[in-house]
Structures are given as structure tokens and as C-alpha cells.
Design an enzyme around this catalytic site. Structure first.
Site, PDB file in Angstrom:
ATOM      1  N   CYS A 375       0.830  -1.197   0.000  1.00 23.77           N
ATOM      2  CA  CYS A 375       0.000   0.000   0.000  1.00 23.77           C
ATOM      3  C   CYS A 375       0.871   1.257   0.000  1.00 23.77           C
ATOM      4  CB  CYS A 375      -0.974  -0.028   1.183  1.00 23.77           C
ATOM      5  SG  CYS A 375      -2.307   1.188   1.060  1.00 23.77           S
ATOM      6  N   HIS A 501      -3.291  -4.719   0.026  1.00 21.46           N
ATOM      7  CA  HIS A 501      -2.777  -5.305   1.264  1.00 21.46           C
ATOM      8  C   HIS A 501      -2.792  -6.827   1.169  1.00 21.46           C
ATOM      9  CE1 HIS A 501      -2.581  -1.744   3.972  1.00 21.46           C
ATOM     10  NE2 HIS A 501      -3.502  -1.265   3.141  1.00 21.46           N
ATOM     11  N   GLU A 503      -1.279  -8.954   2.856  1.00 24.56           N
ATOM     12  CA  GLU A 503      -1.207  -9.593   4.179  1.00 24.56           C
ATOM     13  C   GLU A 503      -2.570 -10.019   4.698  1.00 24.56           C
ATOM     14  OE1 GLU A 503      -1.224  -5.064   5.137  1.00 24.56           O
ATOM     15  OE2 GLU A 503      -0.570  -6.420   3.537  1.00 24.56           O
TER      16      GLU A 503
END
Length: 526
Positions: A375, A501, A503
């Protein structure tokens, strides 16, 4: 009809109710049941989206663009389920709904009160996630005894009556301290906490006792807790000590037959589970591997939970690659990257520490250290490349410098047409088309992906051609809005940065491709 499991906490906050809920959910899924989990937070913020990470850790984002508590991330990683906006309610969200209904005349002029209107709204929220699930686990944030959590306990009391006997279970998580000075385990705090919630009308069926890793909660202490907490037997006292990995907790609870005890209380006869695959995963996770250090360069390093999904995703990828990961949280205002094997610049907002993050990206690029930008980390990599490779001196994001001569990161015209899931933000899942013959194409192994976003500013297409001529590779784009999603720098062991993102979609048994790519490069780094 779904059965409900209510998880509350006492004595102190931060005991790991979320890990308890996620672990129990994992055990029940292993038994062939469909499970969902919901977090109810007592704070008055409508959601954690505007909260400083120092206050409540990271903000986790679901597929539908809901900004939620970080425990939702644990739920997804443990259960393998993608949650929605109904998975997380706050007091602010509950009251906002009630007030909106009152203004709309839905209560027909009645006086609006905590009981029954607020409690009914909470009960409706708990019902909203049931769907076709066999089990709903509801975690109540905060600590029993706090003024703000009282209304949730009352809602549980009422809802358990509506559900009827045998259709719900109450689990209370407490701290059992060990006094080093006397070498004693103290059960009084647990007794007091259970007594307090019982006085509010909710009597726990099981108590989960949190201790340090070296504390042994023997049968004598379990019998004592069971007797004074009005439990059916010592087996209903579950010892949850600190583990080497949070993924070990379900196995610890399996050993104590937590799933059997809960299912017995619910009168459910289902297949046995062995947690075979999970056990193998944890065994591999705890085995000795070569250790590599990965730096996360951020500004909230005093609170590890601020980057919990990133930290977990790195470990998931390390597991896949046979590497033990030492995560080093690096202050972006005092950047020290000596001896690190990989660098991650995570998401974030605001101007503080930006130059330090740019310096980290430059250090990674020039020294051939594997880099992953997430990001803001992609925007940082773009700024650094523009300044130091493309020759655009003073390049910046217009979020950071409104008068920069080269706003390579900006609010794009096409962004104004994006659906308003996040108002001015791009939130939730968006498509990304991967550019063939790029590093990302090899990692993903497919052309179209969907990833979760949480940001306002974008790669400025006005500089795309100039940056590409200087060597920057555009490895992924959102074609609907003509927005750059992934960039890469060639002739580098691994330099990949994504506007989204990744993750948030990583699991221990299914690590995210971009993190796997990072850890492969880190492992190969000499």
C-alpha cells in the site's frame, strides 16, 4: 438453528480471547461443523477505521471493505473463512443504528432505553451472522466489570434465554497469576471475575485460564477453580499457557478436550477430529530452520499488533520456504537496516517518517536487498524511483506535499468514479490484471487476481510512461479504473510493491504469493 458460544474475559484485557475463539472455531471445523465468529467491541467508535494503531492495533479489512478489529484477522487465518461487515459490531455502530431507527420513527414514539432497545439491537446483531452455520462464536471485547461492557453481558443473558437450554455455551477467559516471590498460583482473581459475571446473570460453563509458559495448573488448582466457579468438574477448567506460536493453541486445547466439552454442553454428536494437517503444520513451524531477519519499517513499532497481519504473513511465507523469520520492527524516523535480509514497508497514513521509509526503499534498491512494499510501501517505492532513477527531483505524494513539482502519487480523476464503499477511500476487494512475463505473473500463476485495499491516493498515470522509460515495471493494473496495482524493479533479487494489502489474505497453510516471493529471495540471499 445455530448454536451459540459466548466468550468473555475477566481480570485484565489482552488475554487472547480472540485466539481462544479462533482456536475453538478451528477445532469445531475439524469436527465437520460450519462455524462463524463475531467480535462485539464496547468502544463508542463506529469502527476502528479512524483509530490510531497505538489505541487498538491494526485495522483489518474484509472482502466487502469493512474496517474491523484485528481479531477478525485471527479468525480468518485460523478458520479459513472470509468474513463480512456483520462480523464486527461496536457500541458506536449499535447506537448509531438505534438512533437512526428512532429518527425514522420506527419505534412509534416510544422512549428509547438501553433495555430493551440497545440490548435488542445487540441480539439482532448476533442473530445476523447465523445464516446456515452450525456454530456462532461471539467474542465480547473488553473486560467484565468495565462499565461499557455491561450492556453486552445483559444482551447475552437475554439471548441465552431466547435460545433455550442446551443451545448455548458461555466461556470465560481469565488470568491466573503466578507470584514469583512465593512461588504460588493465585486463583482468587479468576474466582472474583466469574462471580462478577455470574452476578450479571451469565454463569460460565467453562473457564479458560491464561498463564505464563512455565506455569503448571495442576489438578488441585483446577478442582479449586471448578468448585468456586460452580463448574461441572475440573475438566471444565482449561489451561491456556503462553505457547511458542499462536497456532499451537488449538492443539493445546485439543489435548484438554475443549471441543468435546463444548459439544457435550450443546448436545451435539458429530464426527471425531484429529487436527492431523494442523498438527503437521505446527510441527514444521516449530522445527529448526535457518533464521533470516526481515525488517518492517513503520511508525508504530512500539505496538506489535499495529502490524500483526504483516508479521504473520511473513511467518507464513517463511514456513512455506523453510525459513525461521526474525521480524525486526524498525522505526521509520531512525532507520537502521544493518544486517537485515529483507525489507517491508507496510501501509500507513500521514507524513511522519515518510523520508525514512523512502530511505529504506532506496537502501533496498541500491543494495539488492529483497523488498516488498504494501500500500503506502508501493507509493514510497514509486517516489524513491522517481527521485533517484527517473530524475524527478522533489517527487512526492500530494498527500505529503501538496505543492510537489512531481506528484507521482495523487488523487486520480478515475478514482472519483469508484463505488463509495469507503467514501474517499478504496476499500475491500478489487480486480487486478497481472502483466505477463513479470515476477508477479510467476508468483500468482494466473492473469486475474482480487485483492483487498485500504487507501486514498493512487499511482499518478500522468507519470507512468516516464517512469516506465526509466525502467519501472507495471506488473498489475485495475483495468476498470485504469489504476496501477503492482510495480516491480527489474535486475533485482526481489523488488515488488503492491497498492493493495496482500497480508490480509495470507494464511499459515496458504501463504500469500507476494510474501512467498519475498521469502524465497531472502532465503537465497547470501
Amino acid at each position: 438453528m445455530a448454536r451459540y458460544i459466548f466468550i468473555t474475559g475477566g481480570v485484565v484485557s489482552g488475554l487472547g480471547k480472540g485466539i481462544t475463539a479462533a482456536s475453538l472455531g478451528r477445532l469445531l471445523i475439524d469436527r465437520g461443523l460450519t462455524v462463524t465468529v463475531q467480535k462485539l467491541d464496547p468502544y463508542i467508535n463506529v469502527d476502528p477505521g479512524t483509530m490510531n494503531p497505538y489505541e487498538h492495533g491494526e485495522v483489518f479489512v474484509t472482502d466487502d471493505g469493512t474496517e474491523t478489529d484485528l481479531d477478525i484477522g485471527h479468525y480468518e487465518r485460523f478458520l479459513g473463512v472470509h468474513f463480512t461487515r456483520d462480523c464486527n459490531y461496536t457500541t458506536g455502530k449499535i447506537y448509531s443504528s438505534v438512533i437512526a431507527k428512532e429518527r425514522n420513527g420506527e419505534y412509534l414514539g416510544k422512549t428509547i432505553q438501553v433495555v430493551p432497545h440497545i440490548t435488542n439491537e445487540i441480539i439482532n446483531a448476533m442473530k445476523s451472522v447465523a445464516g446456515n452455520n452450525d456454530i456462532v462464536i461471539v467474542e465480547i471485547g473488553g473486560t467484565v466489570g468495565d462499565l461499557e461492557s455491561g450492556v453486552y453481558i445483559e444482551a447475552i443473558r437475554q439471548f441465552r434465554q431466547q435460545l433455550g437450554f442446551g443451545n448455548s455455551v458461555s466461556i470465560h477467559v481469565t488470568l491466573v497469576p503466578h507470584l514469583d516471590c512465593s512461588g504460588e498460583i493465585k486463583t482468587k482473581p479468576t474466582q472474583a471475575s466469574v462471580r462478577e459475571i455470574a452476578q450479571l446473570g451469565v454463569t460460565p460453563d467453562l473457564v479458560v485460564c491464561r498463564t505464563g509458559k512455565d506455569v503448571e495448573l495442576d489438578l488441585e488448582h483446577r478442582k479449586k477453580i471448578a468448585m468456586f466457579c460452580n463448574l461441572a468438574g475440573a475438566e471444565y477448567v482449561i489451561h491456556n499457557r503462553d505457547c511458542r506460536s499462536i497456532y499451537e493453541v488449538p492443539l493445546l486445547m485439543k489435548e484438554q478436550k475443549l471441543d468435546d466439552l463444548v459439544l457435550g454442553k450443546l448436545g451435539m454428536n458429530v464426527k471425531k477430529g484429529d487436527m492431523k494437517e494442523w498438527r503437521a503444520m505446527v510441527s514444521k513451524m516449530l522445527a529448526k530452520h535457518e533464521t533470516k531477519t526481515v525488517a518492517i519499517v513503520g511508525k508504530y513499532i512500539e505496538v506489535a499488533d499495529a502490524y500483526i497481519s504483516v508479521t504473520e504473513a511473513v511467518k507464513h511465507a517463511g514456513l512455506k520456504c523453510g525459513v525461521s523469520v526474525n521480524v525486526k520492527l524498525v522505526d521509520c524516523e531512525k532507520v537502521d537496516l544493518k544486517g537485515v535480509d529483507g525489507i517491508i514497508v507496510p501501509g500507513g497514513f500521514g507524513s511522519r517518517g515518510i523520508e525514512g521509509k523512502i530511505a529504506a526503499a532506496k537502501f533496498a534498491r541500491e543494495n539488492k536487498i529483497p523488498y516488498l512494499g504494501l500500500c503506502l510501501g508501493m507509493q514510497i517505492a514509486t517516489i524513491e524511483f522517481a527521485r533517484n532513477v527517473a530524475g524527478l527531483k522533489g517527487a512526492n505524494s500530494s498527500e505529503i506535499d501538496a505543492v510537489t513539482p512531481y506528484p507521482v502519487i495523487d488523487i486520480m480523476e478515475s478514482q472519483k468514479n469508484i463505488d463509495k464503499k469507503g467514501g474517499t477511500m478504496r476499500l475491500g476487494l478489487y480486480d487486478c490484471t497481472i502483466t505477463p512475463k513479470t515476477n508477479s505473473a510467476k508468483l500468482y500463476g494466473k492473469k486475474l487476481i482480487r485483492e483487498r485495499h485500504r487507501h486514498r491516493y493512487e499511482f499518478n498515470n500522468a507519470y507512468r510512461e516516464q517512469l516506465e522509460k526509466a525502467g519501472l515495471v507495471i506488473a498489475g493494473v485495475n483495468e476498470n479504473n485504469n489504476l496501477v496495482e503492482i510495480i516491480e524493479i527489474p535486475n533485482h533479487p526481489y523488488f515488488v510493491a503492491a497498492q493493495f494489502h496482500p497480508e490480509f489474505l495470507s494464511k499459515p497453510y496458504q501463504p500469500h504469493p507476494l510474501f512467498v516471493g519475498l521469502m524465497k529471495a531472502v532465503k537465497e540471499k547470501k
